[in-house]
Design a protein around this motif. Structure first.
Motif, mmCIF file in Angstrom:
data_model
loop_
_atom_site.group_PDB
_atom_site.id
_atom_site.type_symbol
_atom_site.label_atom_id
_atom_site.label_comp_id
_atom_site.label_asym_id
_atom_site.label_seq_id
_atom_site.Cartn_x
_atom_site.Cartn_y
_atom_site.Cartn_z
ATOM 1 N N SER A 98 99.575 66.444 43.274
ATOM 2 C CA SER A 98 100.012 66.962 41.111
ATOM 3 C C SER A 98 101.073 67.727 42.004
ATOM 4 C CB SER A 98 99.201 68.229 41.509
ATOM 5 O OG SER A 98 98.996 68.764 42.063
ATOM 6 N N ASP A 99 102.222 67.628 40.657
ATOM 7 C CA ASP A 99 103.170 68.975 40.624
ATOM 8 C C ASP A 99 102.906 69.808 40.720
ATOM 9 O OD1 ASP A 99 105.002 65.904 39.766
ATOM 10 O OD2 ASP A 99 104.803 66.008 38.276
ATOM 11 N N GLU A 100 103.956 70.626 41.694
ATOM 12 C CA GLU A 100 103.647 72.017 41.581
ATOM 13 C C GLU A 100 105.050 72.106 41.303
ATOM 14 O OE1 GLU A 100 100.949 73.135 41.184
ATOM 15 O OE2 GLU A 100 99.355 71.548 41.215
ATOM 16 N N ARG A 329 95.322 70.239 45.664
ATOM 17 C CA ARG A 329 97.019 68.452 45.139
ATOM 18 C C ARG A 329 95.757 67.523 44.410
ATOM 19 N NH1 ARG A 329 102.213 68.544 47.207
ATOM 20 N NH2 ARG A 329 102.907 68.287 45.069
ATOM 21 N N ALA A 332 93.377 67.363 41.783
ATOM 22 C CA ALA A 332 93.542 68.551 40.321
ATOM 23 C C ALA A 332 94.404 66.713 39.967
ATOM 24 C CB ALA A 332 94.768 69.052 40.063
ATOM 25 N N ALA A 333 95.589 66.434 40.161
ATOM 26 C CA ALA A 333 96.338 64.768 40.028
ATOM 27 C C ALA A 333 95.249 64.112 38.858
ATOM 28 C CB ALA A 333 96.647 64.595 41.736
ATOM 29 N N ARG A 338 97.121 70.674 37.105
ATOM 30 C CA ARG A 338 97.872 71.511 38.100
ATOM 31 C C ARG A 338 96.316 72.145 39.049
ATOM 32 N NH1 ARG A 338 103.174 71.407 37.773
ATOM 33 N NH2 ARG A 338 104.695 72.068 35.804
ATOM 34 N N SER A 339 97.006 72.160 40.558
ATOM 35 C CA SER A 339 95.960 72.970 40.851
ATOM 36 C C SER A 339 95.949 73.995 40.881
ATOM 37 C CB SER A 339 97.036 72.661 42.966
ATOM 38 O OG SER A 339 95.960 73.557 43.599
#
Length: 473
Positions: A98-100, A329, A332-333, A338-339
């Motif tokens: 995921s993007d964080e 992550r 979540a993806a 998001r995480s």
């Protein structure tokens, strides 16, 4: 150490990794134990190393080393990349993260009384004090096992997305296992722990010797005054300890998204929860369950997880509705989210996986007196000796250790081993009132292959369950 971690990340990218992270961990500590008044010796903990995880073309690889040289780091990175490349060929679906938002941050839990400055003899005095208080009672306690442990956990995390997180978290705990023998009968307080993130002052303030003294007196009373519990449908009030094990086992574990998605099936079981159950009612409106790593001095404390994501309270159930899963992550993806910073590893040589931290039943509006005042016939379950739950975390069983009859709004005599057998949905749907005060109890949560036992708190407020079927042994 930062330079060595950054070197590892850069080397992984040079070798073709799309993503790379390096995590340094160091633990230094001591442990002492005593059995029936006799010290059993002291152990020293000293361990450190670096774990490296990479993504290459949708495959993941993890490798670790405790030789902290550039040569060893290069070899470890090469192993991780090789594993990732092999994994990418076998996967039907590539792994994505995921993007964080990442930070460059340092945080530390301060100790008012630094246990590193306290000699072992003084730490042993804590156990001797427990021993003395237990023996001062008019109770036969033929088996007394006591243990003390402490360690400082230093971590540094660096990844290829500019995260730099360093933390220093001291942890200290005392544990006792006491067996009471009276009138030819035995009762046990099995492996009761008191544990915190912080200095020795937290144990001293908690006074585990007073808790142990009260425990053996209670066990004697159960033997000498305990009667059979009522059977059939009655009202049940559960303590923070019982609520804690229930939320941990029937909410926390089945809400781990890696378990929901099938990764844990062969290792620890499945989950009755499915991804599309977000927004579904699982309990009454007074039930809110939170997992919060950020509680100060908690046993499961952290502010950033082992993927560098900032932690926050996770509302697994809010007013009876499933609102959130525990995620890292990777998982979540899969849901396009998001995480929520649930990635934890017990050591540098373990991969971070989805874990709980401090899981509890959120407080309500009732005093304890208000919870019991209109109960005509019921049981107050204070603690438990045994629990069982199926692999899907749905059918469960709790056997009380300390428990009392409630009759016409008053606490009466102890009752022996009331048995609660119920489904997860049945349990949380039966709660009609929750107390104001929250308490926590420490535990070590096991998961993974190889196994990882991470420190957690479990607890919450008292809760009242209406019309619950209880059984006798």
């Amino acid at each position: 150490m930062h330079d060595l971690l950054e070197f590892a990340v850069e080397k992984a990218l040079e070798l073709g990794a799309n993503y790379a992270e390096a995590r340094f961990e160091e633990k230094q500590g001591t442990s002492l134990s005593m059995k029936n008044g006799v010290p059993q010796g002291m152990q020293l903990l000293s361990d450190r190393g670096i774990g490296i995880r990479v993504l290459v073309d949708g495959g993941m690889g993890f490798a670790s080393t405790n030789i902290l040289t550039k040569e060893s780091i290069v070899e470890t990175v090469q192993r991780a990349v090789k594993l990732a490349k092999s994994a990418s060929k076998l996967r039907k679906e590539p792994i994505k993260f995921s993007d964080e938002y990442f930070h460059n941050v340092y945080y530390e839990v301060k100790m008012k009384k630094d246990f590193r400055d306290v000699p072992p003899e003084e730490k042993l005095e804590l156990l001797k004090k427990i021993e003395e208080e237990v023996l001062s009672t008019n109770v036969k306690v033929p088996m007394r096992y006591l243990a003390y442990s402490d360690h400082v956990w230093h971590k540094i995390f660096v990844n290829s997305e500019n995260a730099v997180v360093e933390s220093v978290i001291p942890r200290v705990s005392v544990m006792y296992n006491l067996v009471v023998y009276e009138e030819g009968q035995m009762e046990q307080a099995p492996f009761v722990s008191r544990a915190f993130s912080g200095g020795l002052e937290l144990i001293e303030k908690d006074e585990p010797w007073e808790r142990a003294k009260k425990e053996v007196e209670t066990l004697k009373r159960i033997i000498t005054e305990g009667k059979k519990p009522p059977e059939g449908k009655v009202d049940l009030v559960i303590s923070p300890e019982v609520a804690g094990i229930a939320v941990h086992e029937s909410v926390g574990h089945p809400y781990e998204l890696d378990r929901i998605m099938g990764r844990e099936a062969a290792q620890a079981g499945e989950s009755f929860v499915k991804p599309d159950m977000l927004g579904e009612r699982i309990g009454s409106e007074v039930v809110t369950v939170i997992d919060d790593p950020t509680i100060p001095n908690s046993w499961g404390f952290y502010l950033y997880d082992d993927e560098g994501v900032k932690a926050r309270p996770r509302y697994l159930i809010r007013n009876g509705i499933i609102t959130e899963f525990l995620m890292n992550r990777e998982y979540a993806a899969k849901l396009g989210l998001r995480s929520n910073a649930a990635a934890r590893a017990i050591n540098y040589n373990r991969e971070p996986i989805v874990r709980m931290a401090n899981t509890y039943l959120a407080p309500g509006d009732y005093s304890f007196e208000e919870l019991i005042e209109d109960i005509k016939l019921g049981v107050y379950m204070v603690s438990f000796n045994e629990w069982n739950i199926d692999d899907r975390r749905y059918q469960q069983r709790y056997i009380g250790r300390e428990a009392y009859l409630i009759e016409n709004g008053e606490i009466k005599h102890p009752v022996k081993r009331p048995i609660l057998e119920i489904t997860t949905r049945g349990l949380w749907s039966s709660v009609d009132a929750v107390g104001k005060e929250v308490e926590f109890h420490p535990g070590t949560c096991g998961k993974g292959e190889p196994g990882q036992g991470v420190p957690v708190w479990m607890g919450g407020a008292h809760a009242r369950l209406r019309d619950i079927p209880l059984r006798r042994p």
